[in-house]
Design a protein around this motif. Structure first.
Motif, PDB file in Angstrom:
ATOM      1  N   UNK A 159      37.251 -25.643   9.716  1.00 40.90           N
ATOM      2  CA  UNK A 159      35.955 -26.254   9.947  1.00 40.90           C
ATOM      3  C   UNK A 159      35.634 -25.549   8.204  1.00 40.90           C
ATOM      4  N   UNK A 160      35.518 -24.714   7.698  1.00 43.78           N
ATOM      5  CA  UNK A 160      34.850 -24.490   6.515  1.00 43.78           C
ATOM      6  C   UNK A 160      35.760 -25.711   5.266  1.00 43.78           C
ATOM      7  N   UNK A 161      36.836 -26.184   5.295  1.00 42.72           N
ATOM      8  CA  UNK A 161      37.998 -26.899   4.546  1.00 42.72           C
ATOM      9  C   UNK A 161      37.113 -28.113   4.608  1.00 42.72           C
ATOM     10  N   UNK A 162      36.342 -28.393   5.905  1.00 47.07           N
ATOM     11  CA  UNK A 162      36.188 -30.018   6.209  1.00 47.07           C
ATOM     12  C   UNK A 162      34.548 -30.363   5.734  1.00 47.07           C
ATOM     13  N   UNK A 163      34.156 -29.069   5.650  1.00 45.79           N
ATOM     14  CA  UNK A 163      33.045 -28.721   5.274  1.00 45.79           C
ATOM     15  C   UNK A 163      32.924 -28.878   3.563  1.00 45.79           C
ATOM     16  N   UNK A 164      33.650 -28.906   2.708  1.00 47.78           N
ATOM     17  CA  UNK A 164      33.848 -29.194   1.146  1.00 47.78           C
ATOM     18  C   UNK A 164      34.350 -30.098   0.642  1.00 47.78           C
ATOM     19  N   UNK A 165      34.891 -30.745   2.052  1.00 48.95           N
ATOM     20  CA  UNK A 165      35.491 -32.490   1.583  1.00 48.95           C
ATOM     21  C   UNK A 165      34.720 -33.333   0.957  1.00 48.95           C
ATOM     22  N   UNK A 166      33.243 -33.765   1.863  1.00 50.76           N
ATOM     23  CA  UNK A 166      32.324 -34.550   1.223  1.00 50.76           C
ATOM     24  C   UNK A 166      31.193 -33.968   0.083  1.00 50.76           C
ATOM     25  N   UNK A 167      31.325 -32.905   0.165  1.00 50.68           N
ATOM     26  CA  UNK A 167      31.236 -32.126  -1.165  1.00 50.68           C
ATOM     27  C   UNK A 167      31.125 -32.562  -2.446  1.00 50.68           C
ATOM     28  N   UNK A 168      32.477 -32.529  -2.184  1.00 50.31           N
ATOM     29  CA  UNK A 168      33.304 -32.519  -2.702  1.00 50.31           C
ATOM     30  C   UNK A 168      33.329 -34.027  -3.768  1.00 50.31           C
ATOM     31  N   UNK A 169      33.272 -34.817  -2.443  1.00 50.31           N
ATOM     32  CA  UNK A 169      33.595 -36.019  -2.997  1.00 50.31           C
ATOM     33  C   UNK A 169      32.224 -37.031  -3.424  1.00 50.31           C
ATOM     34  N   UNK A 170      31.287 -36.082  -3.630  1.00 49.90           N
ATOM     35  CA  UNK A 170      29.718 -36.504  -3.671  1.00 49.90           C
ATOM     36  C   UNK A 170      29.913 -35.745  -5.808  1.00 49.90           C
ATOM     37  N   UNK A 171      30.522 -34.891  -5.409  1.00 47.14           N
ATOM     38  CA  UNK A 171      30.492 -34.420  -6.635  1.00 47.14           C
ATOM     39  C   UNK A 171      30.916 -34.744  -8.225  1.00 47.14           C
ATOM     40  N   UNK A 230      45.697 -49.187  -1.298  1.00 51.07           N
ATOM     41  CA  UNK A 230      45.244 -49.287   0.221  1.00 51.07           C
ATOM     42  C   UNK A 230      44.692 -48.359   0.175  1.00 51.07           C
ATOM     43  N   UNK A 231      44.449 -47.085   0.101  1.00 49.32           N
ATOM     44  CA  UNK A 231      43.790 -45.805   0.435  1.00 49.32           C
ATOM     45  C   UNK A 231      41.857 -45.786  -0.284  1.00 49.32           C
ATOM     46  N   UNK A 232      41.908 -47.222  -1.394  1.00 57.09           N
ATOM     47  CA  UNK A 232      41.211 -46.492  -2.522  1.00 57.09           C
ATOM     48  C   UNK A 232      39.948 -47.035  -1.656  1.00 57.09           C
ATOM     49  N   UNK A 233      39.436 -47.497  -0.694  1.00 58.63           N
ATOM     50  CA  UNK A 233      37.981 -47.218  -0.192  1.00 58.63           C
ATOM     51  C   UNK A 233      38.243 -46.363   0.874  1.00 58.63           C
ATOM     52  N   UNK A 234      39.238 -45.308   0.955  1.00 60.05           N
ATOM     53  CA  UNK A 234      38.373 -44.350   2.423  1.00 60.05           C
ATOM     54  C   UNK A 234      38.535 -43.271   1.299  1.00 60.05           C
ATOM     55  N   UNK A 235      36.704 -42.218   1.766  1.00 58.77           N
ATOM     56  CA  UNK A 235      36.647 -41.746   1.318  1.00 58.77           C
ATOM     57  C   UNK A 235      35.484 -40.163   1.364  1.00 58.77           C
ATOM     58  N   UNK A 236      35.803 -39.260   1.774  1.00 52.23           N
ATOM     59  CA  UNK A 236      35.107 -38.300   2.595  1.00 52.23           C
ATOM     60  C   UNK A 236      35.158 -38.488   3.841  1.00 52.23           C
ATOM     61  N   UNK A 237      36.046 -38.825   4.179  1.00 51.19           N
ATOM     62  CA  UNK A 237      36.483 -38.681   5.965  1.00 51.19           C
ATOM     63  C   UNK A 237      37.585 -37.700   6.182  1.00 51.19           C
ATOM     64  N   UNK A 238      37.700 -37.607   7.279  1.00 50.16           N
ATOM     65  CA  UNK A 238      38.376 -36.570   7.955  1.00 50.16           C
ATOM     66  C   UNK A 238      39.241 -37.289   9.176  1.00 50.16           C
ATOM     67  N   UNK A 239      40.768 -37.603   8.717  1.00 53.70           N
ATOM     68  CA  UNK A 239      41.104 -38.574   9.996  1.00 53.70           C
ATOM     69  C   UNK A 239      41.807 -38.167  10.869  1.00 53.70           C
ATOM     70  N   UNK A 240      41.707 -37.954  11.920  1.00 49.18           N
ATOM     71  CA  UNK A 240      42.740 -36.853  12.993  1.00 49.18           C
ATOM     72  C   UNK A 240      44.059 -37.804  12.905  1.00 49.18           C
TER      73      UNK A 240
END
Length: 246
Positions: A159-171, A230-240
């Motif tokens: 869960x902590x790792x998932x929290x880092x993803x959108x932050x890094x995307x913005x950084x 094809x994945x270039x518009x997918x960003x800051x997501x958690x894909x289950x």
């Protein structure tokens, strides 16, 4: 390394299981692949042999993902090959099970150190070294949505790792680098099957509407899509990727 390939992918935890499947798929997609491993050198070398047998190019690099100096060296050695890193897939992790009880503290500390601190270190180095337009992916888990006893430390780490993803995307705004997580459900690896009876495996399989266990290759397919154009518009997501498990 003599090769005409011009893209490089670093995959942590690639000596076996899902990481190994991802490394093989990215090699098939045209990447030179760095097979990172922590302690299982034999399996890492076997992954390299398998990739070379398929016409690909790969090398092994050992590092402890929870050690910042090891990870800095890992990225430095990887980048030295062709002068750049295009993709980082962080798959390395551990899953000791422990109850939320005083006796579970040692396992909690261990899994947080490797899975969460390790992810922070790998993502931090990826942010500094991945070329503009590149891809960063971390593996988490779909078991986050469950409340299985003894999974507390593992779920907390992921869960902590998932929290880092959108932050890094913005950084990384302005560099055209996508940052995503892939969260597998139950997947048929040696680690998954270890210690489970056929009845237990069948019970877990039934949790998904598709009523089966996923394959490492199915997880690798999604990673392959995310690192492609094809994945270039997918960003800051958690894909289950779990067949409806959660």
């Amino acid at each position: 390394m003599s090769t005409t390939r011009s893209k490089l992918a670093l995959v942590t935890g690639a000596s076996r299981g899902i990481g190994c499947a991802i490394a093989k798929r990215l090699s098939d997609d045209g990447f030179i692949v760095i097979i990172h491993y922590s302690g299982n050198k034999t399996s890492a070398e076997e992954t390299v042999r398998s990739i070379k047998a398929r016409g690909g190019h790969a090398i092994t690099i050992q590092a402890d993902v929870a050690n910042e100096y090891d990870v800095a060296r890992l990225f430095s050695e990887a980048k030295y090959l062709i002068g750049k890193i295009d993709v980082v897939v962080h798959s390395a992790g551990i899953m000791p099970l422990a109850k939320i009880a005083p006796a579970g503290l040692a396992d909690f500390d261990k899994v947080i150190n490797t899975n969460l601190r390790g992810a922070f270190i790998v993502l931090a180095n990826a942010a500094e070294n991945v070329t503009d337009g590149g891809r960063i992916i971390a593996l988490t888990t779909s078991v986050i949505a469950k409340s299985f006893p003894t999974y507390g430390p593992y779920i907390a780490s992921k869960a902590g790792v998932e929290g880092l993803i959108p932050v890094l995307a913005n950084e990384l705004r302005g560099r055209n680098i996508t940052v995503n997580a892939v969260a597998p459900g139950p997947t048929g690896t040696a680690l998954f099957y270890q210690g489970k009876s056929a009845e237990q495996v069948n019970t877990i399989a039934k949790l998904s509407p598709l009523e089966r266990i996923g394959t490492p290759e199915e997880i690798a397919n999604v990673v392959s899509m995310l690192v492609s154009e094809e994945g270039g518009w997918i960003n800051s997501q958690v894909i289950r990727v779990n067949g409806g498990f959660a």
